[in-house]
Design a protein around this motif. Structure first.
Motif, PDB file in Angstrom:
ATOM      1  N   LEU A 297       2.872   4.999  -6.580  1.00  0.00           N
ATOM      2  CA  LEU A 297       1.685   4.147  -6.592  1.00  0.00           C
ATOM      3  C   LEU A 297       0.427   4.982  -6.331  1.00  0.00           C
ATOM      4  CD1 LEU A 297       2.990   1.106  -4.521  1.00  0.00           C
ATOM      5  CD2 LEU A 297       2.551   1.158  -6.985  1.00  0.00           C
ATOM      6  N   PRO A 298      -0.713   4.537  -6.837  1.00  0.00           N
ATOM      7  CA  PRO A 298      -1.964   5.234  -6.533  1.00  0.00           C
ATOM      8  C   PRO A 298      -2.389   4.952  -5.094  1.00  0.00           C
ATOM      9  CG  PRO A 298      -2.418   3.234  -7.778  1.00  0.00           C
ATOM     10  CD  PRO A 298      -0.918   3.365  -7.722  1.00  0.00           C
ATOM     11  N   GLU A 299      -3.309   5.774  -4.598  1.00  0.00           N
ATOM     12  CA  GLU A 299      -3.881   5.502  -3.280  1.00  0.00           C
ATOM     13  C   GLU A 299      -4.945   4.410  -3.397  1.00  0.00           C
ATOM     14  OE1 GLU A 299      -2.840   6.381  -0.552  1.00  0.00           O
ATOM     15  OE2 GLU A 299      -1.640   8.177  -0.899  1.00  0.00           O
ATOM     16  N   PRO A 300      -5.143   3.575  -2.373  1.00  0.00           N
ATOM     17  CA  PRO A 300      -4.488   3.615  -1.055  1.00  0.00           C
ATOM     18  C   PRO A 300      -3.171   2.837  -0.986  1.00  0.00           C
ATOM     19  CG  PRO A 300      -6.184   1.953  -1.034  1.00  0.00           C
ATOM     20  CD  PRO A 300      -6.234   2.561  -2.417  1.00  0.00           C
ATOM     21  N   ALA A 301      -2.714   2.321  -2.149  1.00  0.00           N
ATOM     22  CA  ALA A 301      -1.498   1.513  -2.143  1.00  0.00           C
ATOM     23  C   ALA A 301      -0.295   2.313  -1.655  1.00  0.00           C
ATOM     24  CB  ALA A 301      -1.233   0.955  -3.541  1.00  0.00           C
TER      25      ALA A 301
ATOM     26  N   ALA B  76       0.511  -5.500  -3.682  1.00  0.00           N
ATOM     27  CA  ALA B  76       0.743  -5.795  -5.100  1.00  0.00           C
ATOM     28  C   ALA B  76      -0.437  -6.540  -5.720  1.00  0.00           C
ATOM     29  CB  ALA B  76       2.023  -6.615  -5.260  1.00  0.00           C
ATOM     30  N   HIS B  77      -1.058  -7.437  -4.953  1.00  0.00           N
ATOM     31  CA  HIS B  77      -2.200  -8.190  -5.485  1.00  0.00           C
ATOM     32  C   HIS B  77      -3.384  -7.275  -5.815  1.00  0.00           C
ATOM     33  CE1 HIS B  77      -0.848 -12.308  -3.694  1.00  0.00           C
ATOM     34  NE2 HIS B  77      -0.238 -11.999  -4.822  1.00  0.00           N
ATOM     35  N   GLY B  78      -3.458  -6.135  -5.147  1.00  0.00           N
ATOM     36  CA  GLY B  78      -4.578  -5.224  -5.396  1.00  0.00           C
ATOM     37  C   GLY B  78      -4.331  -4.219  -6.496  1.00  0.00           C
ATOM     38  N   LEU B  79      -3.163  -4.263  -7.112  1.00  0.00           N
ATOM     39  CA  LEU B  79      -2.829  -3.307  -8.167  1.00  0.00           C
ATOM     40  C   LEU B  79      -3.034  -3.915  -9.544  1.00  0.00           C
ATOM     41  CD1 LEU B  79       0.487  -1.877  -6.665  1.00  0.00           C
ATOM     42  CD2 LEU B  79      -1.703  -0.677  -6.824  1.00  0.00           C
ATOM     43  N   GLY B  80      -3.440  -3.103 -10.463  1.00  0.00           N
ATOM     44  CA  GLY B  80      -3.595  -3.556 -11.832  1.00  0.00           C
ATOM     45  C   GLY B  80      -2.253  -3.703 -12.524  1.00  0.00           C
ATOM     46  N   SER B  81      -2.291  -4.169 -13.751  1.00  0.00           N
ATOM     47  CA  SER B  81      -1.049  -4.381 -14.498  1.00  0.00           C
ATOM     48  C   SER B  81      -0.510  -3.056 -15.029  1.00  0.00           C
ATOM     49  CB  SER B  81      -1.296  -5.336 -15.666  1.00  0.00           C
ATOM     50  OG  SER B  81      -2.278  -4.805 -16.533  1.00  0.00           O
ATOM     51  N   GLY B  82       0.800  -3.054 -15.262  1.00  0.00           N
ATOM     52  CA  GLY B  82       1.444  -1.889 -15.833  1.00  0.00           C
ATOM     53  C   GLY B  82       2.023  -0.951 -14.789  1.00  0.00           C
ATOM     54  N   GLY B  83       2.947  -0.112 -15.212  1.00  0.00           N
ATOM     55  CA  GLY B  83       3.489   0.948 -14.397  1.00  0.00           C
ATOM     56  C   GLY B  83       4.182   0.487 -13.133  1.00  0.00           C
ATOM     57  N   ALA B  84       3.994   1.283 -12.071  1.00  0.00           N
ATOM     58  CA  ALA B  84       4.661   1.023 -10.800  1.00  0.00           C
ATOM     59  C   ALA B  84       4.209  -0.283 -10.171  1.00  0.00           C
ATOM     60  CB  ALA B  84       4.422   2.189  -9.838  1.00  0.00           C
TER      61      ALA B  84
END
Length: 484
Positions: A23-27, A364-372
Motif C-alpha cells: 500500500l502507499p503511504e500513509p496507508a 480502505a476508505h481513503g484509498l483509491g480504486s485498483g491495486g492493493a
C-alpha cells in the motif's frame, strides 16, 4: 462461535501481512500499526465519562496502585495510557510528534507540579505511564480519558484514544439523561464503535447515595437496573461501586496507623459515631472525639463518611490486611472485576478483531480504486463474514432500537438482543447450551428467514440491520451444518 484456527484476529493479521507492504503511504504505516496491535495479547480498556465522574479513582482501583492523578489537576485533562515497565517513568508524547521521558512520581504515576512533565498541557498529545504492575501484565492495558465537559463530546485526541481501545468503562457518579446523550454523542463521533458490545457502565459513587452513611446497596441496585434499561444498546449493563473505598482497599495507602484510628472509632457507641458522620464538616470539626484533626482528615480522604462507618462496624481487632479485605468486599470492586473479566477479558480476541476491522476499514476508505486498495477492501469484505464480526456490526442495532430509530415487534427485539449478546451459536439463537448441531442449524435457518422479511421494510435503518442479522444467522447455520 468459531474454531481457534478461524479466529478473526488471525484472518485480519494475515490480511495486514499480505497487503500492507504493497500500500502507499500513509496507508502502509497505518496497516502496519494495526498488525502490531493484533500481535499484542493484551486488551485495551478505556475509562471515560463526564467531568469529575471518578475515572482516575477507578483506574487506580483496577491497577491496585495509585498511578492516576485524582482531583482537578492538569494531568486529569490529558489522555493517559498505563503499561507495565521495569521502572517508574512517564513518556510524554507532544502534539508536534516529538516525545521525551520524565521520572515517575514517588511510588509510580504522573509527577505533579509546575514543569514536572517538561511541557505545557496544551502541547501534550498523551502520556504513557510505565510501572511494574502485575495487573497490566496480566489482562489488559488501561487508558484514562479526559472528562467530557459538554455534550459536544471529546477532542480529537480523546476520540482517537477511544478508537484505539477495544472496550470502554463509562463512569457515572449519579447517572442521568446527560449520560445517555453523552454516550450517544460518543457513538456518533467514534464511527458507531461505542455500543453495548464493548461498553460497560459503572455507577462510581454509591457511597454518596442517600445520607452517605447508610447501606447504599438496595438503592444502588435499583439505580443500576433503571439506567441499564435507559442505556440499552449503549452499555451492556451498569455495575455499582464505591470508588473511593475500592481505591483505598486496593492501593496500599491505608496503614496500621489508620487501622489504629478505626479501632478508636469502633469502640464508640455506634449511634454517636453515625451522628457525627452526618456531614463531613461535622466529622472534621468534632471537638470531643478520640481522633485528632489530622487523623480525621486522613480517614475522610481515604474512606469517605460511608467507608469510615463501615470500617468501624467491621473492625474486629484483626490486622490491617483483614480490614482492607472487608472494605474491598463492601466496595463492590470484586463484582465489577468479575464483570470486566466476563464482558471484556474473556472476549478479548473478539473485541480486538472488531477494533482492527474499524481501523482497516478507515484505511480502505481513503484509498483509491485498483491495486492493493481493492485487495484490501475485498479482504475486509471476506473478514466481515465471520460470525464474530457480523455480531459486532449488529451491536449498533440495539442502540438504534432503544433510540426509536429501529422499529421491531417484541419477538424480533428479543431475537436481536440474543443475537448481539450471545457467546455461542446456541445462546445467539435462544437454544440450550447442549443443543445438537442439527437443531442449531435448523433454528438459524428459520431465524434467517424471519429477518429476511424485514429487508424490505420502509426504513433504511431497519433494512440495514435486518440484512446484518440475516447474514449472521446464515453464518451460524453453515457453521452448525459443518459440525454435523
Amino acid at each position: 462461535m468459531t474454531r481457534p484456527d478461524e479466529a478473526p484476529v488471525v484472518r485480519l493479521a494475515a490480511l495486514c501481512a499480505s497487503i500492507g507492504p504493497r500500500l502507499p503511504e500513509p496507508a502502509a504505516t497505518a496497516v502496519a500499526s494495526v498488525a502490531a496491535r493484533l500481535a499484542e495479547p493484551a486488551l485495551r480498556v478505556a475509562v471515560g465519562g463526564r467531568l469529575n465522574a471518578g475515572k482516575s479513582t477507578l483506574v487506580n482501583a483496577l491497577l491496585g496502585q495509585s498511578l492516576a492523578a485524582t482531583g482537578a489537576t492538569e494531568c486529569t485533562r490529558l489522555v493517559t495510557w498505563y503499561r507495565s515497565g521495569p521502572r517508574n517513568r512517564v513518556l510524554v508524547r507532544r502534539r508536534d510528534g516529538s516525545a521525551h521521558q520524565v521520572p515517575g512520581a514517588a511510588g509510580g504515576g504522573v509527577p505533579q507540579g509546575p514543569g514536572a512533565l517538561g511541557a505545557d498541557a496544551g502541547e501534550i498529545a498523551e502520556l504513557v505511564v510505565e510501572a511494574p504492575n502485575q495487573a497490566l501484565d496480566r489482562s489488559y492495558r488501561l487508558v484514562d480519558t479526559p472528562g467530557m465537559d459538554s455534550l459536544s463530546g471529546l477532542d480529537d485526541l480523546s476520540l482517537a484514544a477511544l478508537d484505539r481501545s477495544d472496550a470502554l468503562l463509562y463512569v457515572m457518579p449519579h447517572p442521568g439523561e446527560g449520560d445517555a446523550e453523552a454516550l450517544e454523542a460518543l457513538r456518533r463521533q467514534s464511527g458507531r464503535g461505542v455500543t453495548a458490545a464493548r461498553a460497560l457502565g459503572v455507577l462510581s459513587r454509591i457511597d454518596e447515595l442517600g445520607r452517605g452513611t447508610g447501606d447504599p446497596g438496595p438503592q444502588a441496585d435499583r439505580l443500576c437496573t433503571t439506567y441499564a434499561r435507559r442505556l440499552t444498546g449503549l452499555v451492556a449493563d451498569v455495575v455499582p461501586i464505591a470508588g473511593l473505598l475500592a481505591q483505598t482497599s486496593r492501593c496500599e495507602r491505608f496503614t496500621d496507623r489508620d487501622t489504629a484510628s478505626v479501632a478508636l472509632l469502633a469502640a464508640m457507641p455506634p449511634a454517636r459515631l453515625e451522628r457525627v458522620l452526618y456531614s463531613a464538616d461535622a466529622f472534621l470539626s468534632w471537638p470531643d472525639g478520640p481522633l485528632g484533626s489530622e487523623e480525621r482528615r486522613r480517614l475522610l480522604s481515604l474512606l469517605g463518611r460511608y467507608g469510615i462507618l463501615v470500617a468501624a462496624r467491621r473492625y474486629d481487632g484483626g490486622s490491617t490486611r483483614a480490614l482492607l479485605a472487608e472494605l474491598r468486599r463492601c466496595s463492590g470492586f470484586d463484582a465489577l472485576e468479575e464483570r470486566v473479566r466476563r464482558e471484556f477479558v474473556d472476549r478479548a480476541d473478539h473485541l480486538r478483531a472488531a477494533t482492527a476491522l474499524r481501523a482497516l476499514t478507515a484505511v480502505a476508505h481513503g484509498l483509491g480504486s485498483g491495486g492493493a486498495g481493492d485487495e484490501l477492501r475485498a479482504g475486509l469484505a471476506l473478514a466481515r463474514r465471520h460470525p464474530v464480526l457480523r455480531q459486532a456490526a449488529l451491536s449498533a442495532a440495539l442502540a438504534d432500537l432503544a433510540a426509536g430509530r429501529l422499529i421491531l415487534d417484541e419477538d424480533r427485539a428479543g431475537a436481536l438482543e440474543l443475537l448481539t449478546r450471545g457467546r455461542t451459536a446456541a445462546e445467539c439463537l435462544g437454544l440450550p447450551a447442549a443443543a445438537p448441531a442439527t437443531e442449531t442449524a435448523a433454528r438459524a435457518a428459520a431465524e434467517a428467514g424471519r429477518w429476511r422479511t424485514y429487508e424490505t421494510a420502509p426504513r433504511r435503518t431497519t433494512r440495514e440491520h435486518a440484512r446484518t442479522a440475516r447474514a449472521l444467522c446464515e453464518a451460524l447455520h453453515f457453521a452448525a451444518r459443518s459440525k454435523r
